[in-house]
Design an enzyme around this catalytic site. Structure first.
Site, mmCIF file in Angstrom:
data_model
loop_
_atom_site.group_PDB
_atom_site.id
_atom_site.type_symbol
_atom_site.label_atom_id
_atom_site.label_comp_id
_atom_site.label_asym_id
_atom_site.label_seq_id
_atom_site.Cartn_x
_atom_site.Cartn_y
_atom_site.Cartn_z
ATOM 1 N N SER A 59 0.851 -1.196 0.000
ATOM 2 C CA SER A 59 0.000 0.000 0.000
ATOM 3 C C SER A 59 0.889 1.249 0.000
ATOM 4 O O SER A 59 2.111 1.151 0.058
ATOM 5 C CB SER A 59 -0.910 -0.016 1.232
ATOM 6 O OG SER A 59 -0.125 0.024 2.411
ATOM 7 N N TYR A 60 0.264 2.418 -0.034
ATOM 8 C CA TYR A 60 1.008 3.679 -0.182
ATOM 9 C C TYR A 60 2.061 3.818 0.922
ATOM 10 O O TYR A 60 1.733 3.702 2.104
ATOM 11 C CB TYR A 60 0.026 4.857 -0.140
ATOM 12 C CG TYR A 60 0.647 6.148 -0.584
ATOM 13 C CD1 TYR A 60 1.171 6.278 -1.863
ATOM 14 C CD2 TYR A 60 0.729 7.241 0.268
ATOM 15 C CE1 TYR A 60 1.755 7.462 -2.281
ATOM 16 C CE2 TYR A 60 1.305 8.426 -0.137
ATOM 17 C CZ TYR A 60 1.819 8.533 -1.416
ATOM 18 O OH TYR A 60 2.407 9.699 -1.834
#
Length: 862
Positions: free
Chosen positions: A335-336
């Site tokens: 994820s980010y």
């Protein structure tokens, strides 16, 4: 049918998002700039059928800079940069022509969906994209909305589709906070950097840094490293004594006990305790206590913790780790990676993420056990309201990722599995002994439930020898008692991990900028990275920080920057006025700057002790044209020539070697020429030190060598040695390198193209005549009879390098092996042979009108 333009932050992200939204049914083409792609498909948008065009930018579209003369270090007083100097937004990378390409793709579109990264920088880029695209989009009715913002944290089908179904609006306040930070850093950093660089490089020759930079975040970061250095230097070791006792609970087993007093600093008192305890032959058990203890599983992973572990455990610098994490994110593996949050939202699909990892041989058993027994809710951490913690989003193998990418992915995955595992539980047994009047203790730990330490074995409780079974009042024979003499030791230099912790604690930089600041102090030669990724300040770094402390400690202490960061966060939340924060902060630093300039002698005193003046450094190289005495060549960065008699300093091209050029002189100023070279595989050219710093003609700029000089008759100038237009860049001219024989070459005076030709020729000369076909200068070549490649054993030939069939097989295009700040253009690895068209450089007496460039390029690469 509506046309919807969608813009992501990177080309790879645009492709991944378009693939998900179009379910793989899309057509792709290269965009106008050749770097970004456009992916088109038809679908539905807000209940209506629409034609989608998904493309991307490459990071920031625009960058902030000063206008015109304010970019010149020589024409402007640095104090003017705080308020008077106007700034403008320029294209961050003009070669990519992002604004033009966005306008071409956006022309006539009805709506725009912004898929930029969901952080403050991403919001800022949103408005840069809008500024470029809105003027050319179809005008919507006053009631219709045309601008949408997608919010997402990972490149998964679920997250992307969810973002598309819940579109919001871009946040103007967050974008303004980035604008404010950019302007503050530009104005404050440039003013201080220009002043101190010019002041100190004009006085000292061995600073070994091309820029004495100051940064509102960079300088406090350096301050932490120097503060630790000062503690080490001022540390005075002290001797202390420890009483060590061993008891023998069984015949062949001994147990080492810890002294309750820990240590004493007086030798005689320590000796007294030793004498008292030696009288006792047995150790008596005073108490036995058992406690179940818990080692908590880790909080969910945020950026700062990831960078800390990458540096301390994986040996990766923060900048490198961040680049790898971003690549893993764009490929959809995690994820980010820029988040301050350590708390999973209730809606987060923890089981789904865990299921993805069920087949990896490294942790399959642990994952399957967790899925069957039920996962533990992660600990409640801090919710910063940005992105979920860093989580693996897709299974991967070592073969698939390899190297550092796999090592970072493996850590992120193990950390995630640990957050949903149980805590580690162990039984701690403490036995208190008395030997005579003195108390001793022995502690043992036995793991009852390993919990998360199964997946993070480096966190496990170390195996210890089990303690003997005993009860209060038991007696054990004393094996030995001795006095150990030890010394207190100084702290070690800061590790990157410790520095990241300090920066986070004091609010210096953001999760995104921390790696950049650490990288900057390394590149400026203020600190060096030693084994164990420890940061040791250099002489220059130490003197700078001590100088700031002497003049104005707030320039280096974290307090003032921390306060500015709080104000910037208030702008992002809409609680502070952008213009007021900017004005107030610049006013404070302007006053500090004036005080710094007035008090610079304080820092100069420290510099004098550590560095040598210009006149005392370097070695004699070439003669000055004014006094005809030898000037000294200073090799330390930035390399330059200094005439101690005239007290003048002349800057030189960097990143290469400088030597005297045959004692030849410039016809304009009588300075001896020097030859700059980037090595045998690169390019070289002569230059006049005076002309290089003071351009003699209007069409020349500072930093041009003889290969760009437009003098009409000088034998070293572009006019005399220029052959034809560069085959790759727009503005360059291929110039003969007269020093390159017998491996002759011509090199572009703008980019890093090098053309090798006429190897083993005895002499190569540029003729005053030009080619009738392409306007390039003709070349006269003399070969030795024994080595002549010319037909019919001829030794001389005159012709065009590009068009003459005799020369066709004697020309080879390469790229210079090394890049210099003056050389623009890509570092290609292509090699080509063949003919090409050139153009006569404009410096000749009779320049002809250029012919079609595309035809010239096509002919060259046939």
């Amino acid at each position: 049918m509506k046309t919807v333009l969608m813009v992501a932050e990177k080309p790879s992200l645009a492709q991944s998002i378009a693939k998900i939204l179009s379910r793989g049914n899309m057509s792709s083409r290269k965009a106008l700039n050749g770097v970004c792609s456009v992916h088109e498909y038809t679908g539905s948008f807000l209940g209506q059928s629409a034609h989608f065009k998904m493309t991307s930018v490459c990071g920031h579209v625009m960058t902030l800079d000063f206008i015109g003369k304010y970019n010149s270090w020589d024409k402007v007083d640095p104090a003017e940069l705080f308020s008077k100097a106007p700034t403008e937004k320029k294209e961050a990378n003009p070669k990519l022509t992002v604004v033009k390409f966005l306008q071409v793709e956006g022309r006539g579109c009805d709506c725009i969906v912004l898929w930029l990264d969901c952080d403050k920088e991403g919001e800022n880029i949103c408005f840069e994209v809008l500024d470029a695209v809105l003027p050319v989009m179809s005008k919507a009715h006053s009631t219709e909305r045309s601008i949408y913002r997608a919010k997402f944290s990972s490149i998964t089908d679920t997250d992307i589709c969810n973002a598309m179904n819940h579109l919001g609006e871009p946040n103007r306040n967050e974008a303004l906070s980035v604008d404010a930070r950019q302007e503050l850093d530009l104005r404050i950093g440039c003013a201080f950097t220009r002043f101190q660089t010019k002041y100190f490089q004009g006085k000292y020759g061995n600073l070994d840094s091309s820029l004495i930079s100051f940064g509102p975040c960079q300088t406090p970061t350096l301050g932490f490293c120097v503060e630790r250095h000062d503690k080490i230097q001022s540390f005075k070791p002290e001797t202390y004594w420890v009483l060590q006792a061993k008891v023998n609970p069984e015949k062949e087993k001994s147990l080492t006990l810890d002294w309750d007093r820990v240590r004493v600093f007086d030798r005689e008192i320590a000796q007294m305790f030793l004498n008292i305890t030696k009288l006792a032959k047995e150790a008596k058990v005073e108490s036995v206590s058992k406690k179940e203890k818990v080692k908590q599983r880790p909080l969910a992973l945020n950026t700062v913790e990831m960078l800390r572990v990458a540096s301390a455990a994986l040996g990766m610098g923060p900048q490198h780790a961040m680049q790898i994490a971003e690549r893993l994110y764009t490929q959809g593996y995690i994820s980010y990676p820029r988040t301050e949050t350590t708390h999973y939202p209730e809606s987060f699909d923890l089981k789904g993420c865990l299921r993805q990892q069920a087949n990896n041989p490294y942790w399959a058993e642990t994952v399957k056990a967790l899925l069957s027994e039920g996962i533990n809710r992660p600990r409640k951490g801090h919710d910063a309201g940005d992105h979920p913690p860093i989580t693996p989003m897709r299974a991967a193998t070592e073969a698939e990722l390899g190297g550092d990418s796999w090592r970072l992915y493996e850590y992120i995955t193990r950390h995630f599995i640990a957050t949903v595992s149980t805590d580690c539980r162990y039984l701690q047994t403490t036995i208190a002994f008395s030997i005579g009047p003195e108390g001793f203790t022995s502690v043992g730990k036995v793991v009852s439930s390993p919990g998360f330490t199964e997946i993070m074995p480096w966190q496990s409780i170390p195996l210890e020898e089990s303690l003997p079974h005993c009860e209060k009042g038991d007696l054990f024979p004393v094996g030995e008692i001795k006095l150990l003499e030890k010394q207190t030791s100084p702290p070690d230099y800061l590790t990157e991990a410790e520095l990241i912790t300090l920066m986070e604690k004091h609010g210096i930089g953001t999760d995104a900028s921390i790696p950049v600041h650490i990288n900057n102090i390394c590149q400026r030669n203020y600190v060096t990275v030693e084994s164990g990724r420890r940061l040791r300040p250099t002489n220059l770094g130490i003197v700078l920080v001590h100088g700031y402390y002497k003049i104005d400690a707030e320039l280096v202490l974290p307090t003032i920057r921390s306060a500015v960061e709080k104000q910037l966060n208030l702008i992002a939340l809409g609680k502070a006025n952008y213009h007021q924060v900017l004005e107030h902060t610049l006013d404070i630093f302007k006053r500090k700057f004036h005080y710094f300039v007035d008090s610079i002698a304080g820092m100069d005193e420290l510099m004098e002790v550590s560095f040598s003046p210009l006149a005392a450094t370097g070695k004699p190289l070439s003669r000055c044209g004014k006094c005809h005495r030898f000037m000294k060549y200073i090799q330390a960065k930035p390399s330059r020539l200094h005439c101690s008699h005239c007290d003048d300093t002349y800057s030189l091209p960097q990143n290469g070697t400088i030597k005297l050029y045959k004692e030849l002189r410039c016809p304009l100023d009588d300075f001896e020429l020097v030859l700059w070279s980037s090595g045998s595989r690169g390019k070289s050219y002569p230059l006049c030190p005076y002309c290089y710093n003071h351009p003699p003609f209007r069409d020349m700029k500072k930093g041009m060598g003889c290969n760009e000089c437009t003098h009409p008759t000088c034998q070293h100038s572009l006019s005399m040695l220029g052959i034809g237009q560069c085959v790759e860049c727009e503005s360059g001219v291929l110039v003969l390198d007269p020093t390159s024989g017998p491996k002759w070459k011509m090199a572009c005076n703008k980019c890093n193209v090098v053309v090798h030709f006429f190897e083993n020729a005895h002499r190569v000369r540029v003729s005053p005549d030009t080619c009738e076909l392409c306007d390039a200068a003709l070349v006269d070549v003399d070969f030795n009879k024994a080595k002549s490649p010319l037909p019919a054993d001829e030794t001389q030939h005159s012709g065009c390098v590009f068009c003459d069939p005799v020369f066709q097989d004697l020309v080879e295009l390469k790229h210079a092996a090394m890049r210099h700040p003056m050389h623009r253009g890509g570092q290609g690895k292509r090699q080509g042979r063949g003919r090409g068209k050139g153009r006569r450089p404009g410096g000749r007496l009779n320049p002809k009108k250029p012919k079609d460039k595309m035809a010239a390029l096509a002919a060259y690469f046939v």
